[in-house]
Motif scaffolding. Structure first.
Motif, mmCIF file in Angstrom:
data_model
loop_
_atom_site.group_PDB
_atom_site.id
_atom_site.type_symbol
_atom_site.label_atom_id
_atom_site.label_comp_id
_atom_site.label_asym_id
_atom_site.label_seq_id
_atom_site.Cartn_x
_atom_site.Cartn_y
_atom_site.Cartn_z
ATOM 1 N N LEU A 1 45.933 93.267 35.528
ATOM 2 C CA LEU A 1 46.241 92.922 36.911
ATOM 3 C C LEU A 1 46.119 91.416 37.139
ATOM 4 C CD1 LEU A 1 44.376 95.868 38.657
ATOM 5 C CD2 LEU A 1 46.843 95.608 38.410
ATOM 6 N N ARG A 2 45.137 90.787 36.478
ATOM 7 C CA ARG A 2 44.967 89.333 36.635
ATOM 8 C C ARG A 2 46.136 88.569 36.054
ATOM 9 N NH1 ARG A 2 43.740 84.752 34.005
ATOM 10 N NH2 ARG A 2 43.659 85.748 31.955
ATOM 11 N N THR A 3 46.539 88.916 34.849
ATOM 12 C CA THR A 3 47.568 88.136 34.165
ATOM 13 C C THR A 3 48.978 88.499 34.617
ATOM 14 O OG1 THR A 3 47.474 89.703 32.311
ATOM 15 C CG2 THR A 3 46.167 87.693 32.115
ATOM 16 N N ALA A 4 49.183 89.727 35.052
ATOM 17 C CA ALA A 4 50.522 90.126 35.503
ATOM 18 C C ALA A 4 50.876 89.465 36.830
ATOM 19 C CB ALA A 4 50.615 91.639 35.628
ATOM 20 N N GLN A 5 49.908 89.394 37.747
ATOM 21 C CA GLN A 5 50.164 88.823 39.074
ATOM 22 C C GLN A 5 51.476 89.374 39.651
ATOM 23 O OE1 GLN A 5 48.268 86.793 41.103
ATOM 24 N NE2 GLN A 5 46.634 87.085 39.624
ATOM 25 N N VAL A 6 51.529 90.700 39.752
ATOM 26 C CA VAL A 6 52.748 91.375 40.202
ATOM 27 C C VAL A 6 53.155 90.910 41.601
ATOM 28 C CG1 VAL A 6 53.747 93.609 40.778
ATOM 29 C CG2 VAL A 6 52.335 93.365 38.727
ATOM 30 N N VAL A 7 52.174 90.700 42.474
ATOM 31 C CA VAL A 7 52.436 90.136 43.805
ATOM 32 C C VAL A 7 51.712 88.793 43.863
ATOM 33 C CG1 VAL A 7 52.276 90.494 46.307
ATOM 34 C CG2 VAL A 7 52.596 92.453 44.789
ATOM 35 N N PRO A 8 52.379 87.706 43.471
ATOM 36 C CA PRO A 8 51.693 86.415 43.364
ATOM 37 C C PRO A 8 51.374 85.775 44.706
ATOM 38 C CG PRO A 8 54.015 86.157 42.835
ATOM 39 C CD PRO A 8 53.763 87.628 42.990
ATOM 40 N N TYR A 9 52.082 86.159 45.761
ATOM 41 C CA TYR A 9 51.832 85.572 47.075
ATOM 42 C C TYR A 9 52.379 86.498 48.163
ATOM 43 C CZ TYR A 9 56.785 84.370 47.009
ATOM 44 O OH TYR A 9 58.151 84.445 46.939
ATOM 45 N N VAL A 10 51.946 86.259 49.399
ATOM 46 C CA VAL A 10 52.506 86.954 50.556
ATOM 47 C C VAL A 10 52.844 85.919 51.624
ATOM 48 C CG1 VAL A 10 51.364 89.169 50.162
ATOM 49 C CG2 VAL A 10 50.192 87.399 51.472
ATOM 50 N N PRO A 11 53.947 86.118 52.365
ATOM 51 C CA PRO A 11 54.329 85.155 53.401
ATOM 52 C C PRO A 11 53.636 85.450 54.732
ATOM 53 C CG PRO A 11 56.052 86.797 53.154
ATOM 54 C CD PRO A 11 54.978 87.154 52.160
ATOM 55 N N ARG A 12 53.198 84.401 55.373
ATOM 56 C CA ARG A 12 52.536 84.505 56.663
ATOM 57 C C ARG A 12 53.053 83.403 57.588
ATOM 58 N NH1 ARG A 12 51.581 88.863 54.973
ATOM 59 N NH2 ARG A 12 49.556 89.825 54.587
ATOM 60 N N SER A 13 52.745 83.522 58.870
ATOM 61 C CA SER A 13 53.080 82.497 59.844
ATOM 62 C C SER A 13 51.907 82.340 60.808
ATOM 63 C CB SER A 13 54.346 82.883 60.611
ATOM 64 O OG SER A 13 54.711 81.869 61.522
ATOM 65 N N ALA A 14 51.719 81.120 61.293
ATOM 66 C CA ALA A 14 50.609 80.831 62.205
ATOM 67 C C ALA A 14 51.090 80.895 63.655
ATOM 68 C CB ALA A 14 50.028 79.457 61.900
ATOM 69 N N LYS A 15 50.491 81.764 64.445
ATOM 70 C CA LYS A 15 50.831 81.830 65.866
ATOM 71 C C LYS A 15 50.101 80.768 66.668
ATOM 72 C CE LYS A 15 51.500 85.645 68.028
ATOM 73 N NZ LYS A 15 51.283 86.970 68.668
ATOM 74 N N LYS A 16 49.032 80.219 66.086
ATOM 75 C CA LYS A 16 48.311 79.114 66.693
ATOM 76 C C LYS A 16 47.784 78.225 65.571
ATOM 77 C CE LYS A 16 44.120 81.981 67.178
ATOM 78 N NZ LYS A 16 43.167 82.559 68.161
ATOM 79 N N PRO A 17 47.382 77.002 65.859
ATOM 80 C CA PRO A 17 46.950 76.099 64.780
ATOM 81 C C PRO A 17 45.794 76.694 63.967
ATOM 82 C CG PRO A 17 47.224 74.903 66.835
ATOM 83 C CD PRO A 17 47.321 76.360 67.176
ATOM 84 N N LEU A 18 45.892 76.549 62.648
ATOM 85 C CA LEU A 18 44.812 76.981 61.766
ATOM 86 C C LEU A 18 44.031 75.746 61.339
ATOM 87 C CD1 LEU A 18 46.710 79.550 59.497
ATOM 88 C CD2 LEU A 18 45.477 79.966 61.641
ATOM 89 N N ARG A 19 42.715 75.852 61.385
ATOM 90 C CA ARG A 19 41.870 74.701 61.089
ATOM 91 C C ARG A 19 40.894 75.018 59.964
ATOM 92 N NH1 ARG A 19 42.755 70.995 64.946
ATOM 93 N NH2 ARG A 19 43.733 71.727 66.903
#
Length: 387
Positions: A242-260
């Motif tokens: 699971l570590r080396t395969a990284q089948v899902v390497p990332y997920v997309p997100r959006s900020a509804k308000k500023p992230l700090r």
């Protein structure tokens, strides 16, 4: 990630993926109330205890398919595994009672749907997206039939969605189709990657066989809670896969308000899309230094690395969007490793490239030869053996 909604972080999947999966699904929805409701409904069916209850059926499916592979002799791992995981999802997890011919038919339809993730997102029949949307409509119709089928297990999660939202509800139908994707292609990719690594590292198979010989002597042939607890090396191989395969390497997100940041500095402005890169978290794990590219299950046998795994490795995501099917995927990987350790030789052609979208897979399909170990009799292979 556990406070995504509070922080103003929402899923931000591209419109074509949202259309193919459905806007009301547990992965896609931007409605925190609907997401919470779906997780509350579905979580109990995917706990470690619930999947352990299904382990005999999962193992039986794996045995049948692998016997079929051995009867065939030579096959492409990726397509064979996709049929296996589709069978487990449809007939064990969903309880849809598909016959072998119907399973093959809808596995092909499902493949056309997944191909729709490829750009361009043009809904015409001669583009992948258009064919994918047509396949989605076929899947929707089959799910509608299942939701009114009197054979549908009344205590299963599919019936639970039906009872909550209605047999013709988009919320029920979309989530069933989406969970097919979440639990099918990702697991198929991980199993294929596992076979690739085992073929490159026969010494790992030797260690697995030694462990399983000891486990069988103490606990018998079943994959019980006690026998699984006695398989630390098997579990280490799964973690490293699971570590080396990284089948899902990332997920997309959006900020509804500023992230700090913790210091108060703005790092993501409001309205900005961003990705959560699980693969980068993995590389920074001290447990994998200085050789993160090496496939070394032994690293997870070191007790001091157990905490690192929880902190840095997120093959199933994290927080409120942690993958529902994580326990099911690990159960399937365990069953595959068990059969390789106890009953079969699988030798794959490892000289291949891997592509990452829409799911990680080998460009050559990973041709391999499967044969029973000496003294193992293969008498009744699965009718679903790869062709």
């Amino acid at each position: 990630m556990s406070s995504e909604w509070t922080l103003g972080i929402i899923p931000a999947w591209p419109p074509n993926i949202s259309a193919l999966l459905g806007p009301n699904t547990v992965t896609i929805t931007q409605d925190p109330q609907l997401h919470a409701r779906l997780r509350q409904l579905l979580n109990p069916y995917f706990t470690a205890e619930a999947i352990q209850y299904q382990m005999p059926a999962i193992h039986s499916k794996v045995k049948g398919h692998m016997a079929g592979w051995a009867s065939e002799g030579s096959l492409g791992v990726y397509e064979a595994v996709r049929l296996l995981t589709f069978d487990i999802l449809v007939n064990v997890s969903l309880g849809l009672n598909m016959s072998d011919p119907e399973l093959r038919k809808y596995s092909q339809v499902y493949g056309e749907w997944v191909d729709g993730f490829m750009p361009p997102a043009i809904d015409l029949p001669f583009f992948p997206f258009g064919r994918g949307m047509a396949a989605r409509r076929k899947l929707q119709e089959r799910v509608r039939q299942a939701l009114v089928d009197p054979r549908l297990p009344a205590d299963g999660w599919v019936a639970r969605l039906r009872d909550e939202f209605g047999a013709d509800s988009d919320k029920a139908i979309d989530n069933i189709i989406q969970l097919l994707f979440a639990g099918h292609d990702t697991t198929s990719s991980a199993i294929t990657f596992l076979v690739w690594q085992l073929s490159k590292h026969p010494e790992i198979v030797t260690k697995l066989r030694k462990e399983h010989q000891e486990v069988r002597a103490m606990h018998g042939n079943g994959l019980t809670s006690a026998s699984l607890a006695a398989m630390p090396y098997t579990q280490a191989v799964i973690k490293e896969t699971l570590r080396t395969a990284q089948v899902v390497p990332y997920v997309p997100r959006s900020a509804k308000k500023p992230l700090r940041s913790q210091s108060g500095e703005q790092v993501v402005p409001s309205g900005c899309p961003f990705i959560v890169a699980f693969s980068q978290m993995s590389i920074k794990d001290p447990a994998v230094s200085p050789d993160p590219e090496q496939f070394k299950p032994e690293r997870w046998l070191d007790p001091k690395n157990a905490k690192n795994y929880a902190l840095h490795q997120a093959p199933f995501g994290m927080g409120l969007h942690y993958c529902l099917g994580s326990q099911l995927a690990q159960a399937e990987l365990t069953a595959i490793l068990t059969e390789v350790a106890r009953n079969y030789d699988i030798v794959a052609e490892v000289d291949t490239e891997w592509v990452d979208f829409p799911i990680k897979r080998p460009t050559n399909g990973l041709p391999c030869k499967v044969s029973a170990l000496a003294g193992i009799s293969v008498t009744a292979g699965s009718r679903l053996a790869a062709r």
